[in-house]
Write a protein that holds these residues in place. Sequence first.
Motif, short mmCIF file in Angstrom:
data_model
loop_
_atom_site.label_atom_id
_atom_site.label_comp_id
_atom_site.label_asym_id
_atom_site.label_seq_id
_atom_site.Cartn_x
_atom_site.Cartn_y
_atom_site.Cartn_z
N GLU A 1 63.62 53.31 105.62
CA GLU A 1 63.65 52.70 106.95
C GLU A 1 64.13 51.25 106.87
O GLU A 1 64.06 50.60 105.83
CB GLU A 1 62.27 52.72 107.59
CG GLU A 1 61.74 54.11 107.92
CD GLU A 1 60.39 54.06 108.59
OE1 GLU A 1 60.09 55.00 109.35
OE2 GLU A 1 59.62 53.10 108.36
N TRP B 1 69.77 51.35 120.97
CA TRP B 1 68.51 50.70 120.66
C TRP B 1 67.54 50.84 121.83
O TRP B 1 67.96 51.09 122.96
CB TRP B 1 68.73 49.21 120.38
CG TRP B 1 69.91 48.93 119.50
CD1 TRP B 1 71.18 48.58 119.90
CD2 TRP B 1 69.96 49.00 118.07
NE1 TRP B 1 71.99 48.42 118.80
CE2 TRP B 1 71.28 48.67 117.67
CE3 TRP B 1 69.02 49.30 117.09
CZ2 TRP B 1 71.68 48.64 116.34
CZ3 TRP B 1 69.41 49.27 115.76
CH2 TRP B 1 70.72 48.94 115.39
N LEU C 1 64.12 51.87 112.33
CA LEU C 1 64.85 53.12 112.32
C LEU C 1 64.82 53.75 110.93
O LEU C 1 64.73 53.03 109.93
CB LEU C 1 66.31 52.91 112.73
CG LEU C 1 66.58 52.30 114.11
CD1 LEU C 1 68.08 52.20 114.36
CD2 LEU C 1 65.90 53.08 115.22
N ALA D 1 66.97 55.58 108.25
CA ALA D 1 68.42 55.62 107.98
C ALA D 1 68.74 56.61 106.87
O ALA D 1 68.06 56.69 105.85
CB ALA D 1 68.92 54.23 107.61
N GLU E 1 70.72 57.85 112.05
CA GLU E 1 69.28 57.78 112.28
C GLU E 1 68.70 59.18 112.16
O GLU E 1 69.21 60.13 112.75
CB GLU E 1 69.01 57.23 113.68
CG GLU E 1 67.80 56.30 113.77
CD GLU E 1 66.46 57.01 113.65
OE1 GLU E 1 65.45 56.35 113.45
OE2 GLU E 1 66.43 58.26 113.78
N THR F 1 65.05 60.00 112.25
CA THR F 1 63.67 60.23 112.67
C THR F 1 63.53 61.67 113.16
O THR F 1 64.39 62.14 113.92
CB THR F 1 63.28 59.25 113.80
OG1 THR F 1 63.36 57.92 113.30
CG2 THR F 1 61.88 59.53 114.31
N ASN G 1 72.96 59.09 117.46
CA ASN G 1 72.26 58.74 116.22
C ASN G 1 73.15 58.05 115.21
O ASN G 1 72.73 57.82 114.07
CB ASN G 1 71.66 60.00 115.60
CG ASN G 1 70.55 60.60 116.46
OD1 ASN G 1 69.90 59.88 117.21
ND2 ASN G 1 70.36 61.90 116.37
N TYR H 1 75.12 54.74 113.89
CA TYR H 1 75.09 53.28 113.97
C TYR H 1 76.23 52.72 113.13
O TYR H 1 76.35 53.05 111.94
CB TYR H 1 73.73 52.75 113.51
CG TYR H 1 72.63 53.11 114.49
CD1 TYR H 1 72.19 52.20 115.43
CD2 TYR H 1 72.09 54.40 114.50
CE1 TYR H 1 71.22 52.55 116.36
CE2 TYR H 1 71.12 54.76 115.43
CZ TYR H 1 70.69 53.82 116.36
OH TYR H 1 69.74 54.17 117.29
#
Length: 369
Positions: free
Chosen positions: A34, A106, A114, A116, A126, A128, A139, A141
């Motif tokens: 994270e 965000w 987050l 990663a 992302e 999760t 998702n 980035y």
Amino acid sequence: MEKIVSRWQIEIARDDIAQAAIADLPDRAPGPGEAEFAIDLVALTANNVTYAALGQKTPFLGPDAGYWDFFAERDEPGRLPVWGFATATRSAAEGIAVGDRFYGYWPLASHTVLAADQIRGTGFTEVTPRRASLPAAYNQYARLKALGDHREADHYWWPVYRPLFLTGWLIADQFEDEDDFGAEAIIVSGASSKTALAFAHVMKARGDCPRLVALASRRSADFTAGTGLYDQVVDYDAIDTIAAEGKVALVDFAGNPAATRAVHERFGDALTVDMIVGITHWDAERGGGPLPGPRPIGFFAPGRMKKRSADWGAHGFRRQTEEAWLDFMPAAKRLTAIDRRSGAEAALAAYRDAVAGKVDPRVGVLIEP
């Protein structure tokens, strides 16, 4: 007046998006894999109202998913997704260093943690668990330094326009791909919205697009006409004055049921498509029986992105969107003045204005947490 805190988040009632407040954000160190990010610069537009209105559930995201699922568990208040930039402040994810800057999706907050994966030079994904089944486009980035079409002079317009421009460009691409659905005119509801302006810009840039008819409120009519992007500007109360000759398409950026019905009743089977994009009129009464003409269909940008990435390859898709974005930048700066605001109170006030429909189409509101 809500308490001002250094670490904060905006919490929204899941079943009443007009109810929102500033809340403390607990300080949580990132666990393995994270990273914590300080949110630097995000935009609040009518598009965010659509996210909130579809927070609990929308078929766009899956059979049992809504936009609240990106940043909150089901037993927590809603947290509004926004687009913009953030900087890594603490990291337990190999490949993300403190100080790395990213563009993406965000929560409206001062910080976020987050999870990663697939960390590379261009960015990360992302992962999760609650986000794993949600569309991949949300998702991703991107590292700021790896964005081929980011220019420092355009930085403030990125949060305001980038996701909305991409949506408008994809809609225009589908119209071109479908031979404009056979329409000789395209009615654009919510024509002063930034996504609609992007759509109209891309259509006009083609040079051979159908006539564009803007539906605009009295408050935004002068601005809409002054953009030079539409061939005709019509008040919502005057839909019956639009010439009923030839085939017509509707691109609905407002989600105003009364306007939708008026268009369907005016054109009936001459309406070739009713494409729903936004729901800024989130509190309008629904229902009223079957509509004449075609059944409304939803437009979902990540689905179109997936198709075009398959058609053109990831590199080809990126090249086309980058070129189109850079072409749009002079228009974006001509159409929109930037209004930068700082802190939790400003974020909450901007959100409330957006929900109340008080967004000035001439302004792009940025929040610097």
